[in-house]
Motif scaffolding. Structure first.
Motif, PDB file in Angstrom:
ATOM      1  N   VAL A 211       0.879  -1.164   0.000  1.00 17.61           N
ATOM      2  CA  VAL A 211       0.000   0.000   0.000  1.00 17.61           C
ATOM      3  C   VAL A 211       0.921   1.220   0.000  1.00 17.61           C
ATOM      4  O   VAL A 211       1.682   1.402   0.956  1.00 17.61           O
ATOM      5  N   PRO A 212       0.915   2.044  -1.038  1.00 19.37           N
ATOM      6  CA  PRO A 212       1.865   3.155  -1.070  1.00 19.37           C
ATOM      7  C   PRO A 212       1.737   4.113   0.112  1.00 19.37           C
ATOM      8  O   PRO A 212       2.733   4.505   0.707  1.00 19.37           O
ATOM      9  N   LEU A 213       0.484   4.482   0.455  1.00 22.04           N
ATOM     10  CA  LEU A 213       0.274   5.472   1.505  1.00 22.04           C
ATOM     11  C   LEU A 213      -0.680   4.929   2.568  1.00 22.04           C
ATOM     12  O   LEU A 213      -1.867   4.718   2.308  1.00 22.04           O
ATOM     13  N   ALA A 214      -0.152   4.688   3.757  1.00 17.50           N
ATOM     14  CA  ALA A 214      -1.020   4.357   4.888  1.00 17.50           C
ATOM     15  C   ALA A 214      -1.964   5.524   5.129  1.00 17.50           C
ATOM     16  O   ALA A 214      -1.592   6.689   4.948  1.00 17.50           O
ATOM     17  N   PHE A 215      -3.202   5.237   5.542  1.00 19.35           N
ATOM     18  CA  PHE A 215      -4.178   6.311   5.673  1.00 19.35           C
ATOM     19  C   PHE A 215      -5.287   5.892   6.620  1.00 19.35           C
ATOM     20  O   PHE A 215      -5.864   4.810   6.488  1.00 19.35           O
ATOM     21  N   GLY A 216      -5.588   6.735   7.594  1.00 21.21           N
ATOM     22  CA  GLY A 216      -6.694   6.521   8.509  1.00 21.21           C
ATOM     23  C   GLY A 216      -7.314   7.848   8.881  1.00 21.21           C
ATOM     24  O   GLY A 216      -6.625   8.718   9.413  1.00 21.21           O
ATOM     25  N   TRP A 278      -5.563   6.793  13.052  1.00 25.72           N
ATOM     26  CA  TRP A 278      -4.193   7.017  12.578  1.00 25.72           C
ATOM     27  C   TRP A 278      -3.243   5.978  13.158  1.00 25.72           C
ATOM     28  O   TRP A 278      -2.271   5.577  12.502  1.00 25.72           O
ATOM     29  N   GLN A 279      -3.517   5.536  14.384  1.00 26.02           N
ATOM     30  CA  GLN A 279      -2.648   4.521  14.988  1.00 26.02           C
ATOM     31  C   GLN A 279      -2.724   3.205  14.219  1.00 26.02           C
ATOM     32  O   GLN A 279      -1.699   2.547  13.988  1.00 26.02           O
ATOM     33  N   GLU A 280      -3.939   2.834  13.810  1.00 23.93           N
ATOM     34  CA  GLU A 280      -4.099   1.601  13.043  1.00 23.93           C
ATOM     35  C   GLU A 280      -3.425   1.715  11.683  1.00 23.93           C
ATOM     36  O   GLU A 280      -2.813   0.749  11.200  1.00 23.93           O
ATOM     37  N   ALA A 281      -3.517   2.889  11.076  1.00 29.35           N
ATOM     38  CA  ALA A 281      -2.828   3.102   9.798  1.00 29.35           C
ATOM     39  C   ALA A 281      -1.315   3.033   9.991  1.00 29.35           C
ATOM     40  O   ALA A 281      -0.595   2.449   9.171  1.00 29.35           O
ATOM     41  N   ALA A 282      -0.836   3.609  11.087  1.00 30.33           N
ATOM     42  CA  ALA A 282       0.607   3.602  11.349  1.00 30.33           C
ATOM     43  C   ALA A 282       1.135   2.181  11.511  1.00 30.33           C
ATOM     44  O   ALA A 282       2.288   1.888  11.163  1.00 30.33           O
ATOM     45  N   GLN A 283       0.288   1.288  12.032  1.00 31.20           N
ATOM     46  CA  GLN A 283       0.720  -0.086  12.218  1.00 31.20           C
ATOM     47  C   GLN A 283       1.037  -0.768  10.889  1.00 31.20           C
ATOM     48  O   GLN A 283       1.883  -1.667  10.834  1.00 31.20           O
ATOM     49  N   THR A 284       0.369  -0.347   9.819  1.00 29.83           N
ATOM     50  CA  THR A 284       0.672  -0.953   8.521  1.00 29.83           C
ATOM     51  C   THR A 284       2.045  -0.519   8.014  1.00 29.83           C
ATOM     52  O   THR A 284       2.714  -1.288   7.317  1.00 29.83           O
ATOM     53  N   LEU A 285       2.463   0.690   8.355  1.00 25.76           N
ATOM     54  CA  LEU A 285       3.831   1.105   8.036  1.00 25.76           C
ATOM     55  C   LEU A 285       4.818   0.380   8.933  1.00 25.76           C
ATOM     56  O   LEU A 285       5.878  -0.077   8.479  1.00 25.76           O
ATOM     57  N   GLN A 286       4.462   0.252  10.204  1.00 23.58           N
ATOM     58  CA  GLN A 286       5.339  -0.424  11.144  1.00 23.58           C
ATOM     59  C   GLN A 286       5.554  -1.890  10.741  1.00 23.58           C
ATOM     60  O   GLN A 286       6.659  -2.434  10.857  1.00 23.58           O
ATOM     61  N   LYS A 288       5.460  -3.011   7.738  1.00 24.28           N
ATOM     62  CA  LYS A 288       6.006  -3.030   6.373  1.00 24.28           C
ATOM     63  C   LYS A 288       4.971  -3.487   5.342  1.00 24.28           C
ATOM     64  O   LYS A 288       5.306  -4.061   4.314  1.00 24.28           O
ATOM     65  N   GLN A 289       3.699  -3.180   5.629  1.00 20.25           N
ATOM     66  CA  GLN A 289       2.629  -3.441   4.674  1.00 20.25           C
ATOM     67  C   GLN A 289       2.349  -2.211   3.822  1.00 20.25           C
ATOM     68  O   GLN A 289       1.763  -2.325   2.743  1.00 20.25           O
ATOM     69  N   ALA A 290       2.727  -1.045   4.335  1.00 19.04           N
ATOM     70  CA  ALA A 290       2.588   0.222   3.615  1.00 19.04           C
ATOM     71  C   ALA A 290       3.967   0.845   3.452  1.00 19.04           C
ATOM     72  O   ALA A 290       4.867   0.599   4.259  1.00 19.04           O
ATOM     73  N   GLY A 291       4.108   1.649   2.406  1.00 16.44           N
ATOM     74  CA  GLY A 291       5.414   2.214   2.118  1.00 16.44           C
ATOM     75  C   GLY A 291       5.668   3.582   2.705  1.00 16.44           C
ATOM     76  O   GLY A 291       6.814   3.912   3.034  1.00 16.44           O
TER      77      GLY A 291
END
Length: 446
Positions: A211-216, A278-286, A288-291
Motif C-alpha cells: 500500500v503506497p500510503l497508509a491512511f486513517g 491514525w494509529q491503526e494506519a501507522a501499524q501498517t507502516l510499522q 512493512k505493509q505500507a510504504g
C-alpha cells in the motif's frame, strides 16, 4: 547529521502579517460529553476537576493544581507524568492529573470549558486558542510572561486580539511523509522531490505489493494534513492562510485543482480510511505493509522498538514556481481556565511548563518534539528530533495545521465531514466545493 542551530530561522517566520492580522467571530461549537480514565462520564469528570468555582467537586488546595491532559494511555502521557513528577519534586506542589484521550478532549473542548475545567489544561496555539479567549472561556496568563528562553515570536502566537496572553508554548513538531529506511534501501526506492516522482514511487510500491500510503481518517483531522500540503504546494502559503482566514473562496479554480490533484492520489491511499484510526494506519507502516505515511512526528509512538528505522521527507514539489519549503509545524502548550481554583499555583506551573527544566523532563520520554524554549538542552534529542529541527529550520513558511489556522467551528462542523465525504466519494468536487463555500460564508459572517 550535524546538530541544528537554534530555532531562530523558524521563529522569524512564525507569524506572517496575514496571520497576525486575522480575527475570528463568536460561535458555539462542538458537542458531546467528555469521558476520563476508566468509565468516568461527564458528571464524574466535572466533579473531579479542580476549577470552576462553586460547581462542586474536589477543589484544588493551596498546594495542588489540577491539570487537564489531552493524552491518556499513550507515549505522550509519559511526558505529562514526567513533568508532573519533576514539578512536585522542585516545588512541593502536587499536580492532580485528569487525563482524557486526545480526540475526545479536542472534539469536546467547548463542553469542557463551559463546565468545570481544570486549573491548567493542554491546548494549542493559533486561532483555536484565540477563539476561546474571545469567548471568555480561558484565563489571562499574561502574569506568566515574559518567559525566559521563549522568544517574542512565540509570544505573538500566545496573544489574543485584546493584546493579552492566554497560552504558554512548550513544543512544536513538523508534518512530513514518513517511511522506513530499511524498506527503501532493500527495494532501491529513492526519496521523491516532485509530484511526478512521488506518483511514480507510489506506482512502483503498488507493483511490489505494498500500500503506497497508509491512511486513517476515522477521527476526521488526519486528512487535513494532506490538504494543507497540497494547497501550499499548488497555490502557495499565502493563498493557504488566506483561505483558512475565510478570505478566499473554496469554490475557486485553485481549490478545485487541489481536490482534483488529491483525487488522483487517492488510489495510492489505504482503502476504507474512514473506519481506521491514525494509529491503526501507522501499524501498517510499522509492519512493512505500507510504504509511506503523511503525518506528524508523533508517528514514532507506534515504533517503540525500531524508531531508528523511521525517516521522513517533506511533501514534494508540485509547482516549481512555488517550491516545497512551506510546512505544517503546530505549536503545543497549555492554557488556564477562566476561573481557576489555584490561580497563583497555576501561573507558577505554567511558567515551569515553558522552562528548560520541563523540556528536560519531556526529553526523557523519547518523544519527537522540539522544545519551544531556546535554552533547552538538545543533547538527548533523537535523530528524528534532530532532523525535525533541521526541516523546520529550512522551511520558509510555517502553518499551524488546518484546524488551528481557521475557526474551530468551521474546521469541526464543515471541513471534517466535507473531507470525509470527499474520501468516500471523490467524484463530486463541484458539489463539494460549493457546499463548503456556502457554509463558510454563513459561519465567517456570523
Amino acid at each position: 547529521m550535524p546538530r541544528p542551530q537554534s530555532q531562530a530561522e523558524y521563529l522569524a517566520r512564525l507569524v506572517p502579517p496575514s496571520v497576525a492580522a486575522r480575527g475570528i467571530g463568536r460561535r458555539a461549537l462542538l458537542r458531546g460529553a467528555l469521558g476520563v480514565g476508566a468509565g468516568v462520564g461527564l458528571t464524574g469528570l466535572l466533579a473531579a476537576c479542580g476549577g470552576g468555582g462553586d460547581q462542586g467537586g474536589a477543589a484544588a488546595g493551596p498546594g495542588t493544581v489540577s491539570f487537564g491532559s489531552n493524552e491518556s494511555g499513550t507515549t505522550f502521557a509519559k511526558q505529562r507524568d514526567a513533568m508532573a513528577a519533576d514539578y512536585l519534586k522542585a516545588s512541593g506542589t502536587t499536580i492532580a492529573i485528569n487525563a482524557v484521550d486526545h480526540n475526545t478532549f479536542q472534539e469536546n473542548i467547548n463542553t469542557y470549558l463551559q463546565g468545570n475545567p481544570d486549573d491548567v489544561f493542554s491546548w494549542f496555539a493559533g486561532y483555536r486558542m484565540r477563539f476561546f479567549a474571545e469567548q471568555g472561556l480561558i484565563g489571562d496568563v499574561s502574569a506568566a510572561w515574559p518567559l525566559q528562553g521563549i522568544p517574542d515570536k512565540f509570544k505573538v502566537q500566545s496573544t489574543a486580539d485584546d493584546g493579552k496572553q492566554y497560552f504558554v508554548p512548550q513544543s512544536y513538531y513538523p508534518w512530513a511523509v514518513f517511511y522506513r529506511k530499511s524498506m527503501f534501501q532493500a527495494a532501491g526506492y529513492q526519496v521523491p522531490t516532485t509530484l511526478d516522482e512521488f506518483r511514480a514511487l507510489c506506482q512502483r510500491m503498488q507493483a511490489d505489493g505494498l500500500v503506497p500510503l497508509a491512511f486513517g481518517d476515522k477521527d476526521g483531522w488526519p486528512a487535513m494534513g494532506t490538504f494543507d500540503m497540497l494547497n501550499m504546494r499548488i497555490n502557495g502559503y499565502q493563498y493557504h492562510v488566506d483561505l483558512m482566514a475565510g478570505k478566499g473562496s473554496w469554490d475557486s479554480p485553485q481549490v478545485r485543482t487541489v481536490f482534483d490533484t488529491w483525487r488522483g492520489l487517492l488510489p495510492f491511499h489505504q482503502p476504507d480510511a474512514l473506519g481506521r484510526t491514525w494509529q491503526e494506519a501507522a501499524q501498517t507502516l510499522q509492519k512493512k505493509q505500507a510504504g509511506m505515511y503523511i503525518l506528524g512526528t508523533f508517528l514514532n509512538e507506534q515504533f517503540p522498538d525500531d524508531e531508528d528505522d523511521l525517516d521522513f521527507f517533506t511533501f514534494p514539489e508540485v509547482d516549481s514556481r512555488i517550491g516545497a519549503t512551506a510546512i505544517d509545524a503546530p505549536i503545543d502548550g497549555f492554557c488556564m481556565s477562566a476561573s481557576p481554583d489555584n490561580e497563583e499555583g497555576s501561573i507558577a506551573f505554567l511558567k515551569y511548563l515553558a522552562s528548560p527544566q520541563a523540556a528536560a523532563a519531556a526529553a526523557t520520554t523519547g518523544l519527537p518534539l522540539i522544545a519551544a524554549n531556546t535554552e533547552a538542552d538538545t543533547s538527548p534529542y533523537s535523530q528524528l528530533q534532530l532532523k525535525s529541527a533541521e526541516l523546520v529550520g529550512q522551511a520558509t513558511e510555517i502553518a499551524q495545521f488546518l484546524d488551528r489556522d481557521t475557526r474551530p467551528d468551521f474546521a469541526s462542523t464543515v471541513i471534517i465531514p466535507a473531507f470525509q465525504q470527499f474520501i468516500g466519494n471523490p467524484n463530486d468536487i463541484d458539489g463539494l466545493v460549493k457546499s463548503i463555500e456556502a457554509q463558510k460564508q454563513s459561519i465567517f459572517t456570523s
